[in-house]
Design a protein around this motif. Structure first.
Motif, PDB file in Angstrom:
ATOM      1  N   ASN A  52       0.836  -1.197   0.000  1.00 17.83           N
ATOM      2  CA  ASN A  52       0.000   0.000   0.000  1.00 17.83           C
ATOM      3  C   ASN A  52       0.875   1.254   0.000  1.00 17.83           C
ATOM      4  N   VAL A  53       0.981   1.892  -1.152  1.00 17.32           N
ATOM      5  CA  VAL A  53       1.848   3.079  -1.271  1.00 17.32           C
ATOM      6  C   VAL A  53       1.256   4.282  -0.542  1.00 17.32           C
ATOM      7  N   LEU A  54      -0.023   4.228  -0.191  1.00 12.95           N
ATOM      8  CA  LEU A  54      -0.649   5.345   0.516  1.00 12.95           C
ATOM      9  C   LEU A  54      -0.166   5.445   1.959  1.00 12.95           C
ATOM     10  N   GLU A  55       0.424   4.360   2.466  1.00  7.53           N
ATOM     11  CA  GLU A  55       0.920   4.355   3.842  1.00  7.53           C
ATOM     12  C   GLU A  55       2.276   5.043   3.976  1.00  7.53           C
ATOM     13  N   ASP A  56       2.972   5.231   2.867  1.00  9.16           N
ATOM     14  CA  ASP A  56       4.318   5.799   2.935  1.00  9.16           C
ATOM     15  C   ASP A  56       4.598   6.643   1.692  1.00  9.16           C
ATOM     16  N   GLN A  57       4.622   7.939   1.889  1.00  7.01           N
ATOM     17  CA  GLN A  57       4.834   8.867   0.774  1.00  7.01           C
ATOM     18  C   GLN A  57       6.169   8.618   0.073  1.00  7.01           C
ATOM     19  N   ASN A  58       7.194   8.209   0.833  1.00  6.68           N
ATOM     20  CA  ASN A  58       8.506   7.935   0.226  1.00  6.68           C
ATOM     21  C   ASN A  58       8.419   6.762  -0.752  1.00  6.68           C
ATOM     22  N   ILE A  59       7.698   5.724  -0.366  1.00  9.65           N
ATOM     23  CA  ILE A  59       7.536   4.575  -1.268  1.00  9.65           C
ATOM     24  C   ILE A  59       6.661   4.967  -2.453  1.00  9.65           C
ATOM     25  N   ARG A  60       5.627   5.758  -2.186  1.00  5.09           N
ATOM     26  CA  ARG A  60       4.717   6.174  -3.258  1.00  5.09           C
ATOM     27  C   ARG A  60       5.467   6.916  -4.364  1.00  5.09           C
ATOM     28  N   GLU A  61       6.361   7.811  -3.972  1.00  4.23           N
ATOM     29  CA  GLU A  61       7.146   8.546  -4.970  1.00  4.23           C
ATOM     30  C   GLU A  61       8.356   7.730  -5.432  1.00  4.23           C
ATOM     31  N   GLY A  62       8.935   6.978  -4.499  1.00  2.37           N
ATOM     32  CA  GLY A  62      10.153   6.220  -4.795  1.00  2.37           C
ATOM     33  C   GLY A  62       9.961   5.134  -5.832  1.00  2.37           C
ATOM     34  N   ILE A  63       8.802   4.461  -5.801  1.00  2.00           N
ATOM     35  CA  ILE A  63       8.580   3.367  -6.755  1.00  2.00           C
ATOM     36  C   ILE A  63       8.523   3.903  -8.181  1.00  2.00           C
ATOM     37  N   LYS A  64       8.060   5.133  -8.341  1.00  2.00           N
ATOM     38  CA  LYS A  64       7.996   5.746  -9.677  1.00  2.00           C
ATOM     39  C   LYS A  64       9.411   6.003 -10.212  1.00  2.00           C
ATOM     40  N   VAL A  65      10.301   6.399  -9.322  1.00  2.00           N
ATOM     41  CA  VAL A  65      11.702   6.625  -9.699  1.00  2.00           C
ATOM     42  C   VAL A  65      12.384   5.283  -9.953  1.00  2.00           C
ATOM     43  N   TYR A  66      12.132   4.336  -9.052  1.00  2.00           N
ATOM     44  CA  TYR A  66      12.755   3.014  -9.120  1.00  2.00           C
ATOM     45  C   TYR A  66      12.497   2.349 -10.468  1.00  2.00           C
ATOM     46  N   SER A  67      11.250   2.392 -10.905  1.00  2.00           N
ATOM     47  CA  SER A  67      10.858   1.702 -12.143  1.00  2.00           C
ATOM     48  C   SER A  67      10.937   2.598 -13.369  1.00  2.00           C
ATOM     49  N   ASP A  68      11.094   3.891 -13.125  1.00  2.00           N
ATOM     50  CA  ASP A  68      11.018   4.879 -14.205  1.00  2.00           C
ATOM     51  C   ASP A  68       9.660   4.776 -14.896  1.00  2.00           C
ATOM     52  N   TRP A  69       8.622   4.605 -14.065  1.00  2.00           N
ATOM     53  CA  TRP A  69       7.244   4.468 -14.545  1.00  2.00           C
ATOM     54  C   TRP A  69       6.394   5.439 -13.719  1.00  2.00           C
ATOM     55  N   PRO A  70       5.592   6.296 -14.366  1.00  2.00           N
ATOM     56  CA  PRO A  70       4.964   7.409 -13.643  1.00  2.00           C
ATOM     57  C   PRO A  70       3.707   7.081 -12.846  1.00  2.00           C
ATOM     58  N   THR A  71       3.134   5.887 -13.030  1.00  2.00           N
ATOM     59  CA  THR A  71       1.846   5.625 -12.393  1.00  2.00           C
ATOM     60  C   THR A  71       1.869   4.409 -11.476  1.00  2.00           C
ATOM     61  N   ILE A  72       0.848   4.347 -10.644  1.00  2.00           N
ATOM     62  CA  ILE A  72       0.618   3.231  -9.732  1.00  2.00           C
ATOM     63  C   ILE A  72      -0.769   2.713 -10.079  1.00  2.00           C
ATOM     64  N   PRO A  73      -1.002   1.417 -10.135  1.00  2.00           N
ATOM     65  CA  PRO A  73      -0.212   0.305  -9.620  1.00  2.00           C
ATOM     66  C   PRO A  73       0.955  -0.085 -10.532  1.00  2.00           C
ATOM     67  N   GLN A  74       1.872  -0.829  -9.917  1.00  2.00           N
ATOM     68  CA  GLN A  74       3.006  -1.396 -10.645  1.00  2.00           C
ATOM     69  C   GLN A  74       3.165  -2.851 -10.214  1.00  2.00           C
ATOM     70  N   LEU A  75       3.243  -3.727 -11.198  1.00  2.00           N
ATOM     71  CA  LEU A  75       3.350  -5.163 -10.923  1.00  2.00           C
ATOM     72  C   LEU A  75       4.752  -5.668 -11.234  1.00  2.00           C
ATOM     73  N   TYR A  76       5.309  -6.409 -10.277  1.00  2.00           N
ATOM     74  CA  TYR A  76       6.607  -7.069 -10.451  1.00  2.00           C
ATOM     75  C   TYR A  76       6.400  -8.572 -10.309  1.00  2.00           C
ATOM     76  N   ILE A  77       6.978  -9.329 -11.233  1.00  2.00           N
ATOM     77  CA  ILE A  77       6.956 -10.786 -11.147  1.00  2.00           C
ATOM     78  C   ILE A  77       8.394 -11.277 -11.199  1.00  2.00           C
ATOM     79  N   LYS A  78       8.789 -11.987 -10.129  1.00  2.00           N
ATOM     80  CA  LYS A  78      10.169 -12.499 -10.014  1.00  2.00           C
ATOM     81  C   LYS A  78      11.188 -11.403 -10.300  1.00  2.00           C
ATOM     82  N   LYS A  79      11.031 -10.282  -9.611  1.00  2.00           N
ATOM     83  CA  LYS A  79      11.961  -9.145  -9.643  1.00  2.00           C
ATOM     84  C   LYS A  79      11.930  -8.361 -10.948  1.00  2.00           C
TER      85      LYS A  79
END
Length: 110
Positions: A52-79
């Motif tokens: 739940n990215v709504l629980e942590d603003q750092n993760i909410r913004e960080g995952i967009k940087v991590y994946s270089d993908w601007p939106t949520i949800p984001q699905l990862y399968i086996k890394k």
């Protein structure tokens, strides 16, 4: 993104074969797109970790940087980053999602 946030994100991805960064939880999604991806995984009976990215603003913004993908949800399968709602929906509809799960040894309902 700070190192701590990056490490938290990396740990979720490393320690869960199927990991969905979403708004809300699988049982109580808080956005239609997150609900759609979560429901597709549930229909396939895939065991997945919902973050739940709504629980942590750092993760909410960080995952967009991590994946270089601007939106949520984001699905990862086996890394591996699979995509957001539109991509996962298309893959689900054309059978590609099942193939990816199969190829990566993830159990699901045929």
């Amino acid at each position: 993104m700070d190192d701590n946030t990056k490490n938290i994100i990396q740990n979720y991805i490393d320690n869960n074969d199927v990991c969905l960064f979403m708004k809300g939880t699988p049982d109580a999604p808080q956005c239609g797109f997150s609900m759609a991806v979560s429901n597709m995984l549930k229909i396939l009976e895939v065991n997945f970790k919902g973050v739940n990215v709504l629980e942590d603003q750092n993760i909410r913004e960080g995952i967009k940087v991590y994946s270089d993908w601007p939106t949520i949800p984001q699905l990862y399968i086996k890394k591996e980053f699979v995509g957001g709602c539109d991509i996962v929906k298309e893959m689900y509809e054309n059978g590609e999602l099942k193939k990816v799960l199969e190829d990566k040894g993830i159990n699901f309902k045929n």
